[in-house]
Write an enzyme that holds these catalytic residues in place. Sequence first.
Site, PDB file in Angstrom:
ATOM      1  CG  LEU A  22     -14.919 -20.886 -38.576  1.00  0.00           C
ATOM      2  CD1 LEU A  22     -14.155 -21.850 -37.699  1.00  0.00           C
ATOM      3  CD2 LEU A  22     -15.936 -21.624 -39.429  1.00  0.00           C
ATOM      4  CB  ALA A  23     -14.301 -14.640 -35.568  1.00  0.00           C
ATOM      5  CB  ALA A  24     -12.880 -14.993 -41.224  1.00  0.00           C
ATOM      6  NE  ARG A  29     -27.187 -14.310 -43.121  1.00  0.00           N
ATOM      7  CZ  ARG A  29     -27.100 -15.545 -42.639  1.00  0.00           C
ATOM      8  NH1 ARG A  29     -28.197 -16.233 -42.396  1.00  0.00           N
ATOM      9  NH2 ARG A  29     -25.936 -16.091 -42.376  1.00  0.00           N
ATOM     10  CE  LYS A  36     -22.551 -13.119 -38.113  1.00  0.00           C
ATOM     11  NZ  LYS A  36     -23.436 -14.051 -38.825  1.00  0.00           N
ATOM     12  CB  THR A  97     -18.267 -22.359 -42.403  1.00  0.00           C
ATOM     13  OG1 THR A  97     -19.111 -23.173 -43.243  1.00  0.00           O
ATOM     14  CG2 THR A  97     -19.089 -21.197 -41.879  1.00  0.00           C
ATOM     15  NE  ARG A 459     -15.152  40.289  -4.018  1.00  0.00           N
ATOM     16  CZ  ARG A 459     -15.548  40.209  -2.764  1.00  0.00           C
ATOM     17  NH1 ARG A 459     -15.840  41.293  -2.091  1.00  0.00           N
ATOM     18  NH2 ARG A 459     -15.639  39.045  -2.177  1.00  0.00           N
TER      19      ARG A 459
END
Length: 556
Positions: A22-24, A29, A36, A97, A459
Amino acid sequence: MSADRVVALPGDGGRPLAVLVLAAGLGTRMRSATAKVLHRLGDRPLIAYVLDAARKLSPDRLIVIVGHQAEEVEAACKSHGDCGRICFVHQAEQRGTGHAVRCAAPELAGFGGDVLIIYGDVPTLRAETLASFVQGHAKSGAALSLLTACFRDPTGYGRIVRGTSGEIERIVEERDATPDEEQIQEINAGIYCVAAELLLEAVGSIATDNAQGEYYLTDIVSVARRQGSRLWSCGIEDPAEVRGINTRAELAGMEARMRKSIVEKWMAAGVTFEDPATVYVGADVKIGRDTTIGPNTHLRGATVIGEGCRIDGSAYIEGARLGARVHLKFGVVITDSTIGNDVQMGPFAHLRPGTDLARGVHIGNFVEAKKAKLGPGTKANHLSYLGDVTVGENTNIGAGTITCNYDGFRKHPTVIGDRVQIGSDTQLVAPVEVGSDAYVGAGTTVTHAVPPGALAVSRTPQRNIEGWVARRRVRESGDGAAKAAAGASDKLPRSPAKTRARQRLRVVGRSKRRRLVGGPAQEPASKAAPRRKRTQRGVARVRVARPASSRRPTRR
Ligand code: UD1
Ligand code: CA
């Protein structure tokens, strides 16, 4: 089941396994615009750790639920390890979740195995822990298993509510807990193993009657109990492993613990750290033994340091590959570059991406290199910019040499051969080549090829104007006494050069006048004369060697 499991599972040949990550969520916080799971720990996004652990189980299916910054999270998953087998499921609106798992229902429909659910914000979770949990679940014959931990301070976690005989009744989130429930120290680690059929049925029947108005995945426990399904739980040996990251303070705390454990691992492998507390070593870094690392050193990305190296300190090294016995003196920055054995570098030097230093190269103070390939034994010891350049072996790049690689539109290459001496303060205007064994005189601007073995010099001849300083001082002082000291007259003595310049002007004026009035066409005799006079008196001539290239045709 796959045969290449890093961690053996008893289910092999038995029930298939799907891992659901689960990474949605946004991670409210964290108070961040960044999802996150994209926040970085030990140089990698949080999600990379969880995926690593999941992949080691070689599950039959690996499903990642993405939502907030879905594209970026997918990209992070893809850039960290083999992603060929990941199925990404989109949770457009993050409603909890439980809702996230609901979104994966179409992917799991008809899947007759177990589903291991893990959250994307638990980066220190080990594959071995997951494997033994899945094993325990299979052995127990339960339909739903939970991994739990006991925290002295359980703040923020869901609490495990057990009945009088010790059986799990439900999970209560902190916000919904009674004061008594808040005292429970056994927490939900957020790691579940569930029979797919039960999972789909249970997430379909959960509601949002809680303090956050969300679909809590944790509610599947009560649903399973109501149905009379068998539950099993397992307490984790090291509770720190399942600490989730919810705030920046937790992230910083974990970073410090991880940094300490990485440094300890390398010390155990034979690396010396002069001040371990101020060193930062990323999770993917590798260090050879008998290497000594000084204070305030950052080793990041996929950096590899060879054996017997010395890093004096205050170094930032990212994505670099160092050979053996390399000495990095104080204050170097190296990014995406390769450094051969016995190279010496610094103090205060900077290698930008694409730089490749062969064995024994010396790079000294205030040298910057970008896409620079330097052959064995070549030295650039002071104050240089070497960009888009290929240099052969045992060549010496003098102080202040600059490769002028950019014309305002594109970059151009410089090629320098073997055993070349580039004099100090040389500008190499790219594209340009300097052949092997050539010399370039100090202060030269090299604009075309220097043949092998030739000397290139460009030069402006030197002029010495005698007595100039004294006259200038007098002029600038505006002080009568000084003027008096320089000569009794109130009028300043005119310099011989100034006198000649005025004469020349007069001559030019006269000849111009002549041309205008249609006078004689020949040059006035007086025009050449003062010039001869000038070389004889005021101006000392300097013999300048003609560049060899102007005498001979360029060889390629
Ligand atoms: C959750 C558990 C809690 C447990 C803790 C362990 C629930 C309701 N609570 O709380 O019991 O003790 O983890 O760490 O599950 N996510 C989604 N979609 C959403 C919401 C979240 O994919 O709609 C993902 C997040 O990206 C995150 C993970 O789920 O990776 C957990 O979410 P988070 O909000 O951190 O849950 P916690 O409040 O920590
Ligand atoms: Ca969490």
